[in-house]
Design a protein around this motif. Sequence first.
Motif: not given
Length: 350
Positions: A318-335
């Motif tokens: 959930g945190r990864i998907l939320a942060r990816a949405a906020a940063e407008d990047v792919g979740p793989h980058r955030v993870a």
Amino acid sequence: MQIDALSVPGHETVLRVADAASGLTGFIALHSTARGPAAGGLRMRRYADEGAALADVLALSRGMTLKTAAADLPLGGGKAVIMGDPARKTEAQLRAMGRAIETLGGRYWTAEDMGMSPADMAILRQETEFVAGLPDGPFASGDPSPRTARGVFYAMRVAAERALGSRVLTGQRVALQGLGHVGWHLAKLVRAAGADLVVADADPARAAQAAQTFGAEVVAPDDILSVSADILAPCAIGGVLTPEAARTLDVAVVCGAANNQLASDAAGDALHARGILYVPDYVANGGGIVNVAAEILRIPDRAHFVTEKLAALEAMTGRILARAAAEDVGPHRVADRIVSARLPLEGAAA
């Protein structure tokens, strides 16, 4: 038996293992032991050649480093592969691989993976103590597949809530690629949650069984990535999500159990550019290594340990998907950024 050390940048130890007496050819790769002994399963596949087997074990071992760090386990990442048809594996081959693992002196713990079973692990255990996923014993964890599938199911619901508006899967169409141990358990969970299933498997009999058991629609393996669905669940081999595939998928979410689903970071970027929500595989499919870790670490209450870790991975999704949405990047980058911060040798600011 002949064991040759290979020099591979980015990996601590890579061994080529050959045993003429049993017909064994395989590889063992330790990517990192920075957090603890390397852990990762032993798989057996019909590889095209040794180059393909080596490439697979290298990618898988690196993925295990990410997976154990994502689950916050005191373990590193490793993997082992045997070349050949798992339907024709022999006890001699397994015992030879066990002897090779024993030479590492506990720097690598193996367990069940594709083409293997708890009974196979019991055979390896006759040659080395560094085996988990055993069928019996005081800390035996058995087949990790059900826990892997449950973790993927939890992650799928989190992604569905963000991309489809509800974590309830009733009425959603799920395209599932691969009906091996984990894929079958995931199909069972998804169908019980009310989703409609479209499945594909290299074994026509297995696909037909899914049609009968789950009322699933069956398509040819080459067609599963072309299916129109709400969720795609890759549960077979890795690398299926190429940039080209990402540009043609007709789904809202990708969340599956396969390791290394993205052929490249560019594929993940292409998914994001099209508004397809990708759940990083090494976060979604961590339930299996958590289950195995309880055995390696001799955790007295394995059920409680696994339940807590699965809940933590679900929250992390959930945190990864939320942060990816906020940063407008792919979740793989955030993870990758979050997990790399947990690795002493790769630490980067999250």
